[in-house]
Design a protein around this motif. Structure first.
Motif, PDB file in Angstrom:
ATOM      1  N   VAL A 149       9.335   9.972 -10.558  1.00 62.38           N
ATOM      2  CA  VAL A 149       8.806   9.047 -11.577  1.00 62.38           C
ATOM      3  C   VAL A 149       9.973   8.174 -12.036  1.00 62.38           C
ATOM      4  CG1 VAL A 149       7.628   8.850 -13.799  1.00 62.38           C
ATOM      5  CG2 VAL A 149       7.099  10.778 -12.287  1.00 62.38           C
ATOM      6  N   SER A 150       9.868   6.895 -11.768  1.00 66.07           N
ATOM      7  CA  SER A 150      10.964   5.963 -12.069  1.00 66.07           C
ATOM      8  C   SER A 150      10.937   5.521 -13.525  1.00 66.07           C
ATOM      9  CB  SER A 150      10.820   4.710 -11.207  1.00 66.07           C
ATOM     10  OG  SER A 150      10.830   5.052  -9.851  1.00 66.07           O
ATOM     11  N   ALA A 151      12.082   5.042 -13.965  1.00 71.14           N
ATOM     12  CA  ALA A 151      12.146   4.343 -15.258  1.00 71.14           C
ATOM     13  C   ALA A 151      12.052   2.848 -14.962  1.00 71.14           C
ATOM     14  CB  ALA A 151      13.468   4.665 -15.940  1.00 71.14           C
ATOM     15  N   TYR A 158      14.018  -4.150 -14.547  1.00 70.89           N
ATOM     16  CA  TYR A 158      14.794  -3.042 -13.977  1.00 70.89           C
ATOM     17  C   TYR A 158      13.845  -1.946 -13.504  1.00 70.89           C
ATOM     18  CZ  TYR A 158      19.227  -4.484 -16.209  1.00 70.89           C
ATOM     19  OH  TYR A 158      20.361  -5.129 -16.585  1.00 70.89           O
ATOM     20  N   TYR A 159      14.222  -1.316 -12.393  1.00 68.96           N
ATOM     21  CA  TYR A 159      13.518  -0.122 -11.895  1.00 68.96           C
ATOM     22  C   TYR A 159      14.603   0.844 -11.437  1.00 68.96           C
ATOM     23  CZ  TYR A 159       9.317  -3.060 -11.390  1.00 68.96           C
ATOM     24  OH  TYR A 159       8.255  -3.893 -11.612  1.00 68.96           O
ATOM     25  N   GLY A 160      14.516   2.127 -11.847  1.00 67.75           N
ATOM     26  CA  GLY A 160      15.557   3.062 -11.425  1.00 67.75           C
ATOM     27  C   GLY A 160      15.063   4.495 -11.342  1.00 67.75           C
ATOM     28  N   LEU A 191       9.954   9.035  -2.764  1.00 64.78           N
ATOM     29  CA  LEU A 191      10.298   7.927  -3.661  1.00 64.78           C
ATOM     30  C   LEU A 191       9.673   6.633  -3.150  1.00 64.78           C
ATOM     31  CD1 LEU A 191      13.298   9.611  -3.013  1.00 64.78           C
ATOM     32  CD2 LEU A 191      13.694   8.531  -5.204  1.00 64.78           C
ATOM     33  N   ASP A 192       9.014   5.914  -4.054  1.00 63.36           N
ATOM     34  CA  ASP A 192       8.432   4.602  -3.743  1.00 63.36           C
ATOM     35  C   ASP A 192       9.376   3.589  -4.395  1.00 63.36           C
ATOM     36  OD1 ASP A 192       7.086   2.187  -4.215  1.00 63.36           O
ATOM     37  OD2 ASP A 192       5.177   3.135  -4.690  1.00 63.36           O
ATOM     38  N   ILE A 193      10.289   3.023  -3.593  1.00 64.85           N
ATOM     39  CA  ILE A 193      11.351   2.199  -4.182  1.00 64.85           C
ATOM     40  C   ILE A 193      11.681   0.975  -3.330  1.00 64.85           C
ATOM     41  CG2 ILE A 193      12.445   4.027  -5.523  1.00 64.85           C
ATOM     42  CD1 ILE A 193      14.455   4.477  -3.439  1.00 64.85           C
ATOM     43  N   GLY A 251       0.800  -1.239   0.000  1.00 61.79           N
ATOM     44  CA  GLY A 251       0.000   0.000   0.000  1.00 61.79           C
ATOM     45  C   GLY A 251       0.823   1.275   0.000  1.00 61.79           C
ATOM     46  N   LYS A 252       2.079   1.179  -0.472  1.00 58.86           N
ATOM     47  CA  LYS A 252       2.950   2.367  -0.478  1.00 58.86           C
ATOM     48  C   LYS A 252       2.330   3.511  -1.282  1.00 58.86           C
ATOM     49  CE  LYS A 252       5.779  -0.518  -2.002  1.00 58.86           C
ATOM     50  NZ  LYS A 252       6.786  -1.181  -2.826  1.00 58.86           N
ATOM     51  N   GLY A 253       1.830   3.186  -2.477  1.00 56.56           N
ATOM     52  CA  GLY A 253       1.283   4.215  -3.372  1.00 56.56           C
ATOM     53  C   GLY A 253       0.082   4.905  -2.740  1.00 56.56           C
ATOM     54  N   ASP A 306       3.123   7.420 -14.369  1.00 52.89           N
ATOM     55  CA  ASP A 306       3.358   6.356 -13.374  1.00 52.89           C
ATOM     56  C   ASP A 306       4.821   5.894 -13.440  1.00 52.89           C
ATOM     57  OD1 ASP A 306       0.519   5.842 -12.424  1.00 52.89           O
ATOM     58  OD2 ASP A 306       0.319   5.791 -14.600  1.00 52.89           O
ATOM     59  N   TYR A 307       5.314   5.772 -14.622  1.00 54.36           N
ATOM     60  CA  TYR A 307       6.701   5.348 -14.872  1.00 54.36           C
ATOM     61  C   TYR A 307       7.113   5.896 -16.228  1.00 54.36           C
ATOM     62  CZ  TYR A 307       6.914   1.584 -11.297  1.00 54.36           C
ATOM     63  OH  TYR A 307       6.962   0.872 -10.123  1.00 54.36           O
ATOM     64  N   TYR A 308       8.423   5.874 -16.486  1.00 49.76           N
ATOM     65  CA  TYR A 308       8.907   5.972 -17.860  1.00 49.76           C
ATOM     66  C   TYR A 308       9.132   4.534 -18.290  1.00 49.76           C
ATOM     67  CZ  TYR A 308       9.613  10.873 -16.844  1.00 49.76           C
ATOM     68  OH  TYR A 308       9.402  12.182 -16.490  1.00 49.76           O
ATOM     69  N   SER A 324      11.760  -1.294 -16.947  1.00 48.61           N
ATOM     70  CA  SER A 324      11.640  -2.129 -18.148  1.00 48.61           C
ATOM     71  C   SER A 324      10.391  -3.011 -18.048  1.00 48.61           C
ATOM     72  CB  SER A 324      12.896  -2.987 -18.328  1.00 48.61           C
ATOM     73  OG  SER A 324      13.044  -3.868 -17.234  1.00 48.61           O
ATOM     74  N   ARG A 325       9.630  -2.871 -16.958  1.00 47.50           N
ATOM     75  CA  ARG A 325       8.369  -3.631 -16.862  1.00 47.50           C
ATOM     76  C   ARG A 325       7.338  -3.016 -17.804  1.00 47.50           C
ATOM     77  NH1 ARG A 325       3.900  -2.190 -14.593  1.00 47.50           N
ATOM     78  NH2 ARG A 325       4.236  -1.131 -12.602  1.00 47.50           N
ATOM     79  N   PRO A 326       6.539  -3.849 -18.470  1.00 43.67           N
ATOM     80  CA  PRO A 326       5.498  -3.273 -19.330  1.00 43.67           C
ATOM     81  C   PRO A 326       4.406  -2.603 -18.492  1.00 43.67           C
ATOM     82  CG  PRO A 326       5.530  -5.686 -19.496  1.00 43.67           C
ATOM     83  CD  PRO A 326       6.597  -5.302 -18.524  1.00 43.67           C
TER      84      PRO A 326
HETATM   85  P1  5GP Z   1       5.669  -2.330  -9.399  1.00 42.01           P
HETATM   86  O1  5GP Z   1       6.012  -3.277 -10.503  1.00 42.01           O
HETATM   87  O2  5GP Z   1       4.699  -2.965  -8.415  1.00 42.01           O
HETATM   88  O3  5GP Z   1       5.196  -0.989  -9.905  1.00 42.01           O
HETATM   89  O4  5GP Z   1       7.003  -2.034  -8.580  1.00 42.01           O
HETATM   90  C1  5GP Z   1       7.772  -3.083  -8.082  1.00 42.01           C
HETATM   91  C2  5GP Z   1       8.737  -2.559  -7.034  1.00 42.01           C
HETATM   92  O5  5GP Z   1       9.683  -1.674  -7.638  1.00 42.01           O
HETATM   93  C3  5GP Z   1       8.025  -1.767  -5.933  1.00 42.01           C
HETATM   94  O6  5GP Z   1       8.443  -2.275  -4.683  1.00 42.01           O
HETATM   95  C4  5GP Z   1       8.518  -0.352  -6.128  1.00 42.01           C
HETATM   96  O7  5GP Z   1       8.647   0.315  -4.884  1.00 42.01           O
HETATM   97  C5  5GP Z   1       9.876  -0.576  -6.773  1.00 42.01           C
HETATM   98  N1  5GP Z   1      10.364   0.579  -7.556  1.00 42.01           N
HETATM   99  C6  5GP Z   1       9.648   1.418  -8.322  1.00 42.01           C
HETATM  100  N2  5GP Z   1      10.447   2.352  -8.856  1.00 42.01           N
HETATM  101  C7  5GP Z   1      11.705   2.112  -8.386  1.00 42.01           C
HETATM  102  C8  5GP Z   1      12.980   2.768  -8.580  1.00 42.01           C
HETATM  103  O8  5GP Z   1      13.120   3.781  -9.257  1.00 42.01           O
HETATM  104  N3  5GP Z   1      14.041   2.205  -7.951  1.00 42.01           N
HETATM  105  C9  5GP Z   1      13.933   1.102  -7.183  1.00 42.01           C
HETATM  106  N4  5GP Z   1      15.043   0.655  -6.603  1.00 42.01           N
HETATM  107  N5  5GP Z   1      12.758   0.477  -6.973  1.00 42.01           N
HETATM  108  C10 5GP Z   1      11.653   0.977  -7.577  1.00 42.01           C
END
Ligand code: 5GP
Length: 205
Positions: free
Chosen positions: A38-40, A82-84, A102-104, A19-21, A54-56, A42-44
């Motif tokens: 806003v993270s980048a 990848y998430y970054g 940041l939600d990471i 429930g982070k979001g 939501d993402y790049y 590679s997930r669709p």
């Molecule tokens: P989801 O696929 O559910 O959107 O995200 C999966 C996980 O990736 C979540 O726990 C989220 O907090 C994490 N996440 C999202 N963006 C980033 C990021 O930029 N960096 C990192 N390290 N984790 C991220």
């Protein structure tokens, strides 16, 4: 007190589905100059997710190029993707005096704390793993195999929770978001206190 709204860098981590979001959205209703990174990835995209909001959404190759070009402040691999955090947007918002949220992942939050030592890290845990499973199933955004993978990742993430500044169990949205607001309040007072101490030393010269 003007400094109560001092800009902060806040990382919220915890297992997928905790429930982070939702907590972040609630907390941000009380913040003036706040911005969610806003993270980048590679997930669709899933469901209603929008690129740039939501993402790049980028390919695996593009993500690797962004890492090579030092455009990523921190990154992690989560359940095969990848998430970054893109570096430029964080630097720009910090310079503009915004609080950054940041939600990471756990690894990401600890990397942010290393890069930006003023960052505050908050870990959100579910009441138990069964509850987490139910939330992921109810959300209905992942296949059963992906839910299994996210639950196994959850155990691994929860084991790292002691490294965080704050640990909250997300029993209810209301209680958790109010606890996060209390944390922000105290952290702003601490930042104010530090600023005053520095000021009084400077004045002696
Ligand atoms: P989801 O696929 O559910 O959107 O995200 C999966 C996980 O990736 C979540 O726990 C989220 O907090 C994490 N996440 C999202 N963006 C980033 C990021 O930029 N960096 C990192 N390290 N984790 C991220």
């Amino acid at each position: 007190m003007a400094l109560e709204k001092k800009p902060l860098v806040v990382c919220i981590s915890g297992p997928s589905g905790v429930g982070k979001g939702t907590v972040l959205r609630e907390v941000l209703r009380q913040e003036d100059r706040a911005w969610v990174s806003v993270s980048a990835t590679s997930r669709p995209p899933r469901g209603q997710e929008e690129n740039g909001v939501d993402y790049y959404f980028v390919s695996q190759e593009d993500f690797q190029q962004m890492i090579a070009a030092d455009q990523i402040l921190e990154y992690d691999e989560f359940c095969g993707n990848y998430y970054g955090t893109p570096r430029a947007q964080i630097e720009a918002r910090l310079d503009a005096g915004y609080s950054i949220f940041l939600d990471i992942t756990v690894k990401g939050a600890l990397a942010i704390k290393k890069a930006l030592p003023q960052a505050i890290t908050i870990f959100l845990a579910p009441p138990n793993l069964q509850e987490l499973r139910s939330r992921l199933e109810f959300r209905d955004t992942e296949s059963p195999e992906k839910i299994v993978s996210r639950l196994s990742q959850a155990r691994q993430e929860i084991s790292q929770a002691p490294q965080f500044d704050y640990f909250l169990i997300n029993e209810s949205l209301e209680e958790t978001s109010s606890a996060v607001q209390d944390i922000l309040y105290v952290e702003r007072l601490r930042a104010f206190r530090r600023a005053v101490a520095i000021q009084s030393i400077v004045e002696k010269f």
